[in-house]
Design a protein around this motif. Structure first.
Motif, PDB file in Angstrom:
ATOM      1  N   ASP A  46      31.455 -36.684 -59.466  1.00 15.89           N
ATOM      2  CA  ASP A  46      30.415 -37.680 -59.232  1.00 15.89           C
ATOM      3  C   ASP A  46      30.337 -38.010 -57.745  1.00 15.89           C
ATOM      4  N   ASP A  47      29.169 -38.281 -57.285  1.00 14.54           N
ATOM      5  CA  ASP A  47      28.760 -38.868 -55.983  1.00 14.54           C
ATOM      6  C   ASP A  47      28.251 -37.849 -54.936  1.00 14.54           C
ATOM      7  N   HIS A 104      22.390 -38.315 -60.265  1.00 17.21           N
ATOM      8  CA  HIS A 104      23.247 -39.509 -60.383  1.00 17.21           C
ATOM      9  C   HIS A 104      22.524 -40.709 -59.740  1.00 17.21           C
ATOM     10  N   HIS A 108      22.622 -44.404 -55.957  1.00 22.96           N
ATOM     11  CA  HIS A 108      23.791 -44.821 -56.751  1.00 22.96           C
ATOM     12  C   HIS A 108      23.660 -46.295 -57.148  1.00 22.96           C
ATOM     13  N   HIS A 214      36.255 -37.610 -58.484  1.00 22.14           N
ATOM     14  CA  HIS A 214      35.463 -37.833 -57.267  1.00 22.14           C
ATOM     15  C   HIS A 214      36.035 -36.980 -56.134  1.00 22.14           C
TER      16      HIS A 214
END
Ligand SMILES: [Zn+2]
Length: 257
Positions: A46-47, A104, A108, A214
């Motif tokens: 994620d990110d 995503h 965010h 992450h």
């Protein structure tokens, strides 16, 4: 306990948001039969910070696997020790070698605080930016930032993506909820033995286990893990010939089943 809950406004908000998420998950579902011939494991990020692209991706490739990267293209942390930057050349390479880029949101955002128009704008902005970087590339799958889900946001996500991954811990078994895929975070709280045990449970049940993390660094954040730890989990799958797939590929196999 009850008294404390109602005296502290932040606790009240937390409980309210949990109820909101529980209702959203209960009401908006996309159930699908999971009838797999073999168990599946997915590794997702994620990110996504630079170390996931470098370390995470190269460890997966070492064992012949590919990952899914849920990106927020509005994130830009240039001066962080593990920067979040998106280089068009690198993203193109990932897609060309069979990796998956997934959505995503653009900035965010917190879905708990967003209205429907804000959610739409965030999804469209991320898609538009994606196509500026790789012409023609369309996100197929999504993960909820902070795991936050509301009824309107789930409906909007469902209209646009094949699946949406949550941070709800667990193995996806029959029937699977494509709008709330369960996942396990690879971090220091999940001991290796526990990660291996989850893989074994997934094999026994012919389920789908989705790992997410992450950063992948020796001095990783609480939401990430070290390269050594990550490699042991990946190697565990490779040594046992376990099917490791991107989210998109996993959905193809479910649909074909
Ligand atoms: Zn995130």
């Amino acid at each position: 306990m009850i008294q404390q809950l109602f005296v502290n406004p932040s606790n009240v908000l937390e409980v309210y948001n949990k109820i909101k998420r529980a209702f959203a998950c209960w009401i908006i579902k996309e159930r699908k039969v999971l009838d797999l011939s073999d168990a599946m494991i997915s590794f997702s990020f994620d990110d996504v910070p630079d170390s996931a692209f470098s370390e995470g991706r190269s460890i997966l490739k070492k064992y012949g696997y590919r990952g899914t990267y849920y990106i927020s293209l509005g994130l830009h942390e240039n001066d962080a020790p593990d920067p979040v930057l998106f280089d068009a050349g690198l993203l193109e390479e990932i897609v060309a070698e069979g990796g998956e880029l997934a959505c995503h949101t653009y900035n965010h955002i917190h879905f708990y605080n967003a209205n429907s128009q804000e959610v739409i704008d965030e999804l469209e902005k991320n898609q538009k930016k994606m196509e500026e970087l790789i012409p023609g590339y369309r996100f197929s799958n999504f993960s909820y930032p902070y795991g936050e889900q509301t009824i309107p946001s789930k409906m909007l996500v469902q209209q646009r993506f094949r699946s949406a991954r949550s941070i709800r811990a667990g193995i996806n078994k029959n029937p699977v909820d494509l709008n709330n895929l369960k996942a396990m975070q690879l971090d220091s709280n999940l001991q290796l033995e526990k990660a291996f045990a989850l893989i074994e449970q997934t094999r026994n049940k012919k389920g789908w286990l989705i790992f997410y993390t992450h950063d992948i660094r020796n001095d990783c954040s609480q939401w990430g893990c070290t390269p050594g730890y990550f490699e042991q989990v990946v190697k565990y799958c490779a040594d046992r010939n376990i099917k490791v797939v991107t989210i998109e590929k996993g959905l193809d196999l479910i649909q074909a089943g």
